[in-house]
Design an enzyme around this catalytic site. Structure first.
Site, PDB file in Angstrom:
ATOM      1  CB  ILE A   1      68.017  40.175  24.493  1.00  0.00           C
ATOM      2  CG1 ILE A   1      66.771  39.340  24.839  1.00  0.00           C
ATOM      3  CG2 ILE A   1      69.060  39.300  23.801  1.00  0.00           C
ATOM      4  CD1 ILE A   1      65.987  38.862  23.636  1.00  0.00           C
TER       5      ILE A   1
ATOM      6  CG  ASP B   1      68.697  56.243  15.359  1.00  0.00           C
ATOM      7  OD1 ASP B   1      68.434  55.061  15.057  1.00  0.00           O
ATOM      8  OD2 ASP B   1      67.870  57.168  15.241  1.00  0.00           O
TER       9      ASP B   1
ATOM     10  CB  SER C   1      60.900  37.836  16.762  1.00  0.00           C
ATOM     11  OG  SER C   1      59.662  37.524  17.375  1.00  0.00           O
TER      12      SER C   1
ATOM     13  CG  ASN D   1      55.671  29.770  14.845  1.00  0.00           C
ATOM     14  OD1 ASN D   1      56.792  29.637  14.377  1.00  0.00           O
ATOM     15  ND2 ASN D   1      55.054  28.805  15.479  1.00  0.00           N
TER      16      ASN D   1
ATOM     17  CE1 TYR E   1      59.952  42.986  17.019  1.00  0.00           C
ATOM     18  CE2 TYR E   1      58.905  40.833  17.159  1.00  0.00           C
ATOM     19  CZ  TYR E   1      59.944  41.675  17.491  1.00  0.00           C
ATOM     20  OH  TYR E   1      60.964  41.234  18.283  1.00  0.00           O
TER      21      TYR E   1
ATOM     22  CE  LYS F   1      63.073  41.721  15.460  1.00  0.00           C
ATOM     23  NZ  LYS F   1      64.467  42.102  15.787  1.00  0.00           N
TER      24      LYS F   1
ATOM     25  CB  ILE G   1      62.589  36.801  26.341  1.00  0.00           C
ATOM     26  CG1 ILE G   1      62.960  35.784  25.249  1.00  0.00           C
ATOM     27  CG2 ILE G   1      63.749  36.978  27.323  1.00  0.00           C
ATOM     28  CD1 ILE G   1      63.288  34.391  25.751  1.00  0.00           C
TER      29      ILE G   1
ATOM     30  CB  THR H   1      62.404  41.966  28.291  1.00  0.00           C
ATOM     31  OG1 THR H   1      61.382  41.982  27.286  1.00  0.00           O
ATOM     32  CG2 THR H   1      63.434  40.898  27.946  1.00  0.00           C
TER      33      THR H   1
END
Length: 275
Positions: free
Chosen positions: A19, A65, A145, A150, A158, A162, A191, A193
């Protein structure tokens, strides 16, 4: 509606692939100057070279970083010094080192993921917002995300991190609005990727995503890049504090069923927490 970015300067974290690369390419083609930031200097240089072949050397790589605050501050300073002002940021850098049942999460990997997705986002927002406030305004877009809204079983840190990013976006939007700095987020769905290729390669999991998504296709990088560019533009001048799903409608239903991929690793008992 025309979105003008001519001679404006933007900083894109995670700009070497996925992205971030898509956003950087779109901005450069629209006339912007773009500093792409990431940890992999070779990947960043290749990304800049790829974009500049079509966009008149408007992209510069800057290895950094985002979990190192000093490196973030230096990257923001470099972007600002390029043309004297920073107009906006798209913070795409993020990821996860944890996947699997909560009873089996590696605590060190959890902490590294929190550091990347939460602390890294705060550092980028903190230092870029200072420059945009001084300049009289700007736009910050954070890439969240659908896992933030959900529940995605067995996704470890993760979705949790988010969700924290979503709250940081709303907090910053409320604080920075009086200085004309807009802060918004995007929640991508699935997406196409390199990062999600393992999901696309699983017939069971990809079919479950299809069943959960009203619009019957996989998302593309350009879907997210187009929304990011809108939020950066003057056309979104009265939009702030929003976290917008770009997910084909997936947010209307439920998180994916990853058991076909994870049960062979953890076993059926492991997926319900047995250690």
């Amino acid at each position: 509606m025309e979105l003008s970015f001519t001679d404006r300067t933007y900083l894109i974290t995670g700009g070497g692939s996925g992205i971030g690369l898509g956003v950087a390419a779109g901005l450069a083609r629209a006339g912007a100057h773009v500093l792409v930031v990431g940890r992999n200097s070779d990947r960043l240089s290749a990304a800049a070279e790829q974009i500049n072949s079509d966009a008149a050397a408007r992209v510069r790589p800057y290895p950094a970083d985002v979990t190192d605050e000093e490196q973030v501050a230096n990257a923001v300073e470099a972007a600002t010094a390029w043309n004297g002002r920073l107009h906006g940021v798209v913070h795409c850098a993020g990821g996860s080192e944890t996947i699997g049942p909560v009873t089996q999460i590696d605590s060190a990997a959890w902490r590294r993921t929190v550091d990347l997705n939460v602390n890294g986002a705060m550092y980028v927002l903190k230092h870029s917002a200072r420059q945009m406030v001084r300049a009289g305004g700007g736009s910050f877009v954070g890439i969240s995300s659908i896992a933030a809204s959900n529940v995605h079983r067995w996704f470890g840190a993760y979705g949790v991190t988010k969700s924290a990013l979503d709250h940081l976006i709303m907090l910053a939007a409320d604080e920075l609005g009086p200085s004309w700095v807009r802060v918004n987020g995007i929640r991508p769905g699935l997406i196409r990727t390199d990062l999600v290729q393992v999901i696309l390669d699983s017939p069971e999991v990809s079919e479950d995503y299809r069943q959960c998504t009203p619009l019957p296709r996989v998302g593309e990088v350009t879907d997210v890049a187009n929304m990011a560019m809108f939020l950066l533009s003057d056309a979104a001048g009265w939009v702030t504090g929003q976290v917008i799903n770009v997910d084909g409608g997936h947010g209307l239903r439920r998180g994916p069923d990853m058991s076909a991929m994870l049960e062979p690793v953890f076993g059926p008992d492991g997926l319900r927490g047995v250690v």
